[in-house]
Write an enzyme that holds these catalytic residues in place. Sequence first.
Site, short mmCIF file in Angstrom:
data_model
loop_
_atom_site.label_atom_id
_atom_site.label_comp_id
_atom_site.label_asym_id
_atom_site.label_seq_id
_atom_site.Cartn_x
_atom_site.Cartn_y
_atom_site.Cartn_z
N ASP A 1 0.71 -1.08 -0.19
CA ASP A 1 0.31 -0.22 0.24
C ASP A 1 0.75 0.91 0.03
O ASP A 1 0.62 2.44 -0.05
CB ASP A 1 -0.91 -0.39 1.41
CG ASP A 1 -2.28 -0.40 1.20
OD1 ASP A 1 -3.09 -0.52 0.04
OD2 ASP A 1 -2.94 -1.10 2.48
C1 GLC Z 1 -1.04 2.64 5.74
C2 GLC Z 1 0.24 1.38 6.74
C3 GLC Z 1 0.31 0.68 5.28
C4 GLC Z 1 -1.12 0.20 5.62
C5 GLC Z 1 -2.52 1.19 5.14
C6 GLC Z 1 -3.90 0.22 4.82
O1 GLC Z 1 -0.14 3.50 4.47
O2 GLC Z 1 0.99 1.25 6.27
O3 GLC Z 1 0.75 -0.97 6.39
O4 GLC Z 1 -1.62 -0.90 4.50
O5 GLC Z 1 -1.59 2.59 5.25
O6 GLC Z 1 -4.58 2.33 4.36
C1 GLC Z 2 -1.88 -3.42 5.51
C2 GLC Z 2 -2.98 -3.89 4.71
C3 GLC Z 2 -2.45 -4.58 2.85
C4 GLC Z 2 -1.20 -4.78 2.83
C5 GLC Z 2 -0.03 -4.37 3.47
C6 GLC Z 2 0.93 -3.33 3.19
O1 GLC Z 2 -1.10 -5.32 5.48
O2 GLC Z 2 -3.73 -4.39 5.75
O3 GLC Z 2 -3.86 -4.08 2.64
O4 GLC Z 2 -1.04 -4.83 1.65
O5 GLC Z 2 -0.11 -3.59 4.49
O6 GLC Z 2 1.09 -2.72 3.15
#
Ligand code: GLC
Ligand code: GLC
Length: 817
Positions: A487
Amino acid sequence: MRFGHFDDGKREYVINQPNTPLPWINYLGCEAYFGFISNTAGGYSFYRDARLRRLTRYRYNQAPFDVGGRYLYLRDNDTGEFWSPSWQPTRTKLDQYECRHGMGYTIIGSSHKKIEAWTCYFVPLGETLEIWKFSVTNRRKKPAKLSVFSSIEFCLWDAQDDATNFQRNFSTGQVEVVDEVIYHKTEYRERRNHFAYFACSEKLAGFDTQRDTFLGACRGWDNPAAVERGKSFNSVAHGWAPHGSHHVKVNLKPGESKEIIFVLGYHENPVDQKFDPPDSQTVNKQTVKPVIAKYLDGQSVTAAFEKLRRYWGNLLGIYQVQSPDVHVNRMVNIWNACQCMATFNLSRSASFYESGIGRGLGFRDSNQDLLGFVHMVPCRARERILDLSATQLKTGGAFHQYQPLTKRGNHDLGSNFNDDPHWLIIGVSAYIKETGDWGILDERVQFENEAGSEQPLYEHLRRSFNYTLERLGPHGLPLIGRADWNDCLNLNCFSNTPGQSFQTTTNKDGKVAESVFIAGLFVLAAKELAKIATRRGLKKDADRCLAEAARMEEVILKHGWDGAWFVRAYDDFGKPIGSKVCDEGKIFIESQGMCIMAGVGLKDGKARLALESVNKHLATRHGIVLQQPAFSKYYIHLGEISSYPPGYKENASIFCHNNPWIIIAETMVGDGNRAFDYYTRINPSARENIGEVHRCEPYVFAQMIAGKDAPTHGEAKNSWLTGTAAWTYFTVTQWILGIRTEYDGLRVDPVIPAKWKGFTVTRRFRGNTYVIEVKNPKGKQRGVKKLRVDGKEIAGNLLPACPSRSEPIRVEAVLGG
Ligand code: GLC
Ligand code: GLC
């Protein structure tokens, strides 16, 4: 250092000191009514949706950390001394303390000046309520005159509004108190037809429903005025902070015990039967009275608790292993499965790290969560798949999240996370492999929740597949969109404004930045779809999937191979990310794991080479970090990933979620020793002895462990609600132990440490129970050379699905001839 121990026989973790490094929590409820509870009774409850139907209040990130909960107070009416039997909130020194977190229940017990108290908290199956079964025993030589006070703070339903909109909230609160029941009915007078209730089995000496009267001016939960003076105020909340407190007096002879049951619940009335009498403003309680009466009765409570125990025994019985490794056994047989239930139910909504107001259910998250859940309650997995696919866009893309209460896609976040659609293929294939239910593909499902847009689920999968082919970039790799699995790799964002969301800000047209990770995922999904199409007799579809998968593999090997590992992506300038030419972020974990899982590089040695590079550059003793070198500064063209300080979260922490991808890859190249070693590094049970470093619960996996660039290397965070749960469970059960579901049956293909002499798995699968004994007399890591089914040798290592029978199917597998 340890703060407790596993009691595997009882399927419990026992905490024997209240001040754990962080609150160590557990979940109550597994269907519609949920809550979490810490080892000192902190936490809150909600109905279905942690944001929109929050029942009780909790204050995140407070000092002390864990404020708000299911509190009880005991008061010695002879001396005036009072304490909390769960330690919080009074934090009185207790002579004995023990918290037992079990499957769907938590028991907290303590002893103070020879007054012993135990509370068992759980949610009965099929109900929208929770029980606190409290018992107190006088271990003194003389009679004890005690008072018991209960305490919870009601939330005004929408947790976001509840925490922000005080100009309104301080005026809307309403309650009713009738007999031993406190009804919380804020907003019931207008558009809500639901209310909460808090009932007590005993005759009350008094009650309070106005928080600030109960506490008294300028006091906190550690010193409530009502408890201190030993008498409730009988306050009725009009606005401010509605609260529930019962006061019960208990006189105990030496050795005598008393049981008190509290029931906290949620109830909905038919819209046309909200009031009783109908023209009044009084809550109609006729509909809820029977359920309250039922659970204020000790026998029903005992029966409901036994039922819950049996329910979990049955669920966990679907996959049980006896291996030489205690950490494998307890995680597989108990806790990892339990964690998978929590992630299936709650996605990433409500934990100690997720406030319950931030997110709905993620499309990619929920599909991956199925991997660890589908065997437990397949019909609920099926329902989830259909709900998820109904939020798919006509383009094949997907709403990134949806709200569980409405089942609608979340428009604030929208779509364009270009990995999302493929996870649907992965989720559906896991479901079919478990159940053999091919009929799901014929279910007609809407697109974008629009009536009239229904198409068979199979068509949804085809659109997922096409989505990527219609969005290829300059190298022929998939365009990344807002982000892929990571993300925080936001290559079209270019944000220079504080506070902007990295996930929804898009300053570039998105036509250049590409993802090698999605390319790998595409290959994996396309190969699955080809198998599905073949079995549906759609040869043309199958051929097309395989041809496109092969083409993508070529592109990966041409533009996605860096010499010793797979490139991660191409940025908006067309430059590689995760390559030796980069200054920082030269090698990433995701593309190694995903490409190899998809089979890329298995034939020509590239997979092994990439795994050696992972071992050399990314592996640490606490797990495998996400990339190296960590980003030391903010790179506008990379986005959120470089916003985290080095070693945390996506910036080079051990992001446990994708360690299993490497572990699976290691099993695919046959290295059982290394696969198991990596698994053990992040296994919380194996980390129990370093509790002061790890700090999170030793019974559940965490999303991340601080990486080697972090000053707190080894410290875990974001436990419970993480994709790590499903992936570790899937990996250890299906790839290390190797009892793998396939479309046509169960594959037996263990890849284990050479030193293991063998292990036994009991697996219920499509109506049969398989007892599979694996023997490893020659100290091999993989390779079933002999497979006997009910004593008869069969060729290959697939146990074909067969008609169900009552006797278990006995399987013996011998590694290495
Ligand atoms: C933030 C977190 C990430 C997560 C995302 C969800 O970027 O660091 O881990 O997946 O929020 O929107
Ligand atoms: C968080 C989010 C997931 C994403 C991950 C890596 O766990 O929930 O959707 O893939 O972060 O960013």
